[in-house]
Design a protein around this motif. Structure first.
Motif, PDB file in Angstrom:
ATOM      1  N   GLU A 182      56.122   5.187  34.449  1.00 53.97           N
ATOM      2  CA  GLU A 182      57.222   6.111  34.734  1.00 53.97           C
ATOM      3  C   GLU A 182      56.879   7.522  34.245  1.00 53.97           C
ATOM      4  O   GLU A 182      55.981   7.711  33.416  1.00 53.97           O
ATOM      5  CB  GLU A 182      58.509   5.622  34.058  1.00 53.97           C
ATOM      6  N   ARG A 183      57.607   8.492  34.726  1.00 54.74           N
ATOM      7  CA  ARG A 183      57.378   9.873  34.298  1.00 54.74           C
ATOM      8  C   ARG A 183      57.729  10.041  32.826  1.00 54.74           C
ATOM      9  O   ARG A 183      58.570   9.335  32.290  1.00 54.74           O
ATOM     10  CB  ARG A 183      58.222  10.829  35.138  1.00 54.74           C
ATOM     11  N   SER A 184      57.081  11.009  32.184  1.00 57.20           N
ATOM     12  CA  SER A 184      57.298  11.236  30.747  1.00 57.20           C
ATOM     13  C   SER A 184      58.762  11.486  30.422  1.00 57.20           C
ATOM     14  O   SER A 184      59.293  10.978  29.424  1.00 57.20           O
ATOM     15  CB  SER A 184      56.450  12.415  30.265  1.00 57.20           C
ATOM     16  N   GLN A 185      59.436  12.262  31.278  1.00 59.69           N
ATOM     17  CA  GLN A 185      60.841  12.549  31.029  1.00 59.69           C
ATOM     18  C   GLN A 185      61.695  11.300  31.154  1.00 59.69           C
ATOM     19  O   GLN A 185      62.652  11.097  30.404  1.00 59.69           O
ATOM     20  CB  GLN A 185      61.350  13.626  32.008  1.00 59.69           C
ATOM     21  N   THR A 186      61.316  10.433  32.075  1.00 54.31           N
ATOM     22  CA  THR A 186      62.044   9.172  32.229  1.00 54.31           C
ATOM     23  C   THR A 186      61.889   8.322  30.975  1.00 54.31           C
ATOM     24  O   THR A 186      62.843   7.693  30.515  1.00 54.31           O
ATOM     25  CB  THR A 186      61.506   8.392  33.451  1.00 54.31           C
ATOM     26  N   LEU A 235      61.356   9.392  27.903  1.00 58.07           N
ATOM     27  CA  LEU A 235      62.151   9.975  26.814  1.00 58.07           C
ATOM     28  C   LEU A 235      63.648   9.784  27.027  1.00 58.07           C
ATOM     29  O   LEU A 235      64.400   9.620  26.071  1.00 58.07           O
ATOM     30  CB  LEU A 235      61.821  11.463  26.677  1.00 58.07           C
ATOM     31  N   ASN A 236      64.061   9.807  28.282  1.00 55.18           N
ATOM     32  CA  ASN A 236      65.487   9.573  28.555  1.00 55.18           C
ATOM     33  C   ASN A 236      65.867   8.128  28.223  1.00 55.18           C
ATOM     34  O   ASN A 236      66.957   7.868  27.708  1.00 55.18           O
ATOM     35  CB  ASN A 236      65.798   9.848  30.028  1.00 55.18           C
ATOM     36  N   PRO A 295      64.787   7.625  23.730  1.00 54.26           N
ATOM     37  CA  PRO A 295      64.805   8.889  22.978  1.00 54.26           C
ATOM     38  C   PRO A 295      64.250   8.701  21.569  1.00 54.26           C
ATOM     39  O   PRO A 295      64.179   7.576  21.044  1.00 54.26           O
ATOM     40  CB  PRO A 295      66.294   9.254  22.942  1.00 54.26           C
ATOM     41  N   ARG A 306      57.077   5.118  23.833  1.00 58.98           N
ATOM     42  CA  ARG A 306      56.729   6.515  23.537  1.00 58.98           C
ATOM     43  C   ARG A 306      55.248   6.654  23.176  1.00 58.98           C
ATOM     44  O   ARG A 306      54.593   7.636  23.562  1.00 58.98           O
ATOM     45  CB  ARG A 306      57.615   7.047  22.410  1.00 58.98           C
TER      46      ARG A 306
END
Length: 446
Positions: free
Chosen positions: A261-265, A267-268, A271, A283
């Motif tokens: 998955e994308r890095s932002q996904t 972290l969402n 977190p 992470r």
């Protein structure tokens, strides 16, 4: 005949959705942790279904959509998106139980036969359409006639799809019923099946409401009603997943999320405030994938320390060391991973790679021993032979290297290359030795 055959193959790919032709074009993910979990979740369900061979191949497909299918040889294919979107281990087990239901019910053979019938109907329709187009050649109104022919082909094809998918509805419902039965026989809740169907319903969206025949599954609402009625009386309705399955499931989801998955996904979903083992795993992998090798290795070392009996953490640490050019440091965690999971061939192969790349002759010899063990237990896999060829080459043993490369080529279906390498191997091997005789076997097979 060629046109009919090509139409048949097309129909099998489009309509059946579980054909060998489709399976061969998929992008697959090799991950021991994920595949081991799926195997363990599937084994009791297969036993409940009366399937004797519980070591059928399981493949993870690099596809974010929610889907799974089986093919006639018993191989099971599961999109990684299905794992991520399954809310609980019970829901994922329901997916597996449903596909096992297709296997146990003999649906695949009957679906293939039905697909062949419908393909022949469509093939005739296609040929008739082409005939109309040919008759229109040179005519002033050929474009109008061409549009009529196209409409005829589409209409006939639609009728063929509707007839085929009507047949599929009964098979899907039967597989749902079988899945609940297998879950109950293994003392698991049928609620996972309801979760799966709700996910399917949400994924189908508005397009699914147009027709009960459009889509590879019948409308989820229809199936939900049937499953609800069956599940209501189950004595295991309120039973929940055990802690071990939940922890394992969450770690697999974290790993797939971190890698795919994308890095932002990432972290969402995980977190920094989430201090769970799964969140740290996701992470760490996402950071490693993004290029933060040194930091990721330190974080992975901390995870190994926190869970020293987890072979997957050790394998991941070894992989990170190996891929960042530190094969000697990779040896300790990889050796321990093999000790903790001795039946896992993927661990042995990356351990052998690290051994071979240290430059030590003794380590290369050990790599060869590890790879021979893998090839003996996984005789249909080309990968251990490809790595074995590399290890023999490091020792300067060209005959054995060519023989191993020939084995890999043969398993990959490259008959010409296998034959050429076997000939090269024979010239360098002592006649009459086991290796020479094996090269002779390859020549006779090709």
């Amino acid at each position: 005949m060629g046109r009919v055959l090509s139409t048949l193959l097309f129909a099998l790919c489009v309509f059946l959705g579980s054909s060998a032709a489709q399976a061969q074009t998929l992008r697959l993910i090799t991950d021991a942790e994920t595949q081991s979990m799926i195997r363990d979740f599937s084994a009791p369900l297969m036993k409940a279904a009366g399937i004797q061979n519980q070591n059928l191949p399981i493949y993870i497909v690099n596809d974010r959509r929610f889907n799974a299918f089986v093919i006639e040889n018993g191989s099971m294919f599961i999109n990684y998106g299905t794992i991520l979107d399954s809310k609980t281990p019970n829901a994922l087990k329901a997916v597996l139980a449903h596909e096992i239901g297709h296997l146990a019910g003999g649906h695949l053979q009957r679906l293939r036969e039905q697909a062949e019938v419908q393909a022949r109907v469509q093939a005739v329709s296609m040929l008739l359409g082409v005939g109309v187009l040919a008759a229109a050649a040179g005519q002033e109104n050929r474009e109008d006639i061409g549009r009529m022919a196209s409409a005829f082909i589409i209409g006939a094809s639609s009728a063929s799809q509707n007839a085929f998918m009507a047949y599929r509805r009964s098979e899907e419902s039967a597989a749902d019923a079988a899945a609940i039965s297998y879950l109950e026989r293994t003392k698991q809740s049928p609620d996972g099946m309801l979760d799966v169907l709700t996910t399917l319903k949400n994924n189908q969206g508005l397009s699914a409401g147009a027709s009960g025949y459009l889509g590879t599954h019948p409308l989820a609402e229809d199936r939900i009603n049937q499953v609800q009625n069956r599940a209501a009386s189950s004595p295991f309705r309120k039973k929940r997943d055990n802690k071990k399955d939940v922890e394992r499931f969450e770690l697999v989801k974290a790993k797939l999320t971190g890698f795919l998955e994308r890095s932002q996904t990432v972290l969402n979903r995980y977190p920094n405030s989430d201090k769970s083992l799964a969140a740290k795993y996701a992470r760490t992998i996402a950071g490693y994938r993004a290029g933060a090798g040194i930091g990721a290795i330190k974080q992975m070392e901390a995870l190994v320390k926190a869970s020293p009996s987890n072979p997957n953490f050790r394998e991941m640490l070894g992989q990170m060391y190996y891929e960042t050019g530190q094969p000697s440091k990779a040896l300790s965690p990889l050796e321990r991973a093999v000790e903790l999971a001795p039946k896992e061939p993927e661990f042995r192969m990356i351990y052998a790679l690290a051994l071979a790349d240290t430059g030590s002759q003794a380590n290369v010899q050990e790599a060869i021993r590890q790879l021979k063990r893998v090839s003996a237990t996984s005789p249909r896999s080309a990968r251990p032979f490809a790595i074995l060829a590399r290890a023999y080459a490091k020792l300067g043993d060209e005959g054995q290297a060519d023989l191993a490369a020939a084995e890999a080529a043969l398993l990959n279906g490259d008959v010409g290359l296998a034959r050429g390498l076997a000939k090269k191997a024979q010239k360098k091997l002592t006649k009459g030795t086991p290796a020479w005789l094996r090269s002779d076997d390859i020549l006779s097979l090709t």
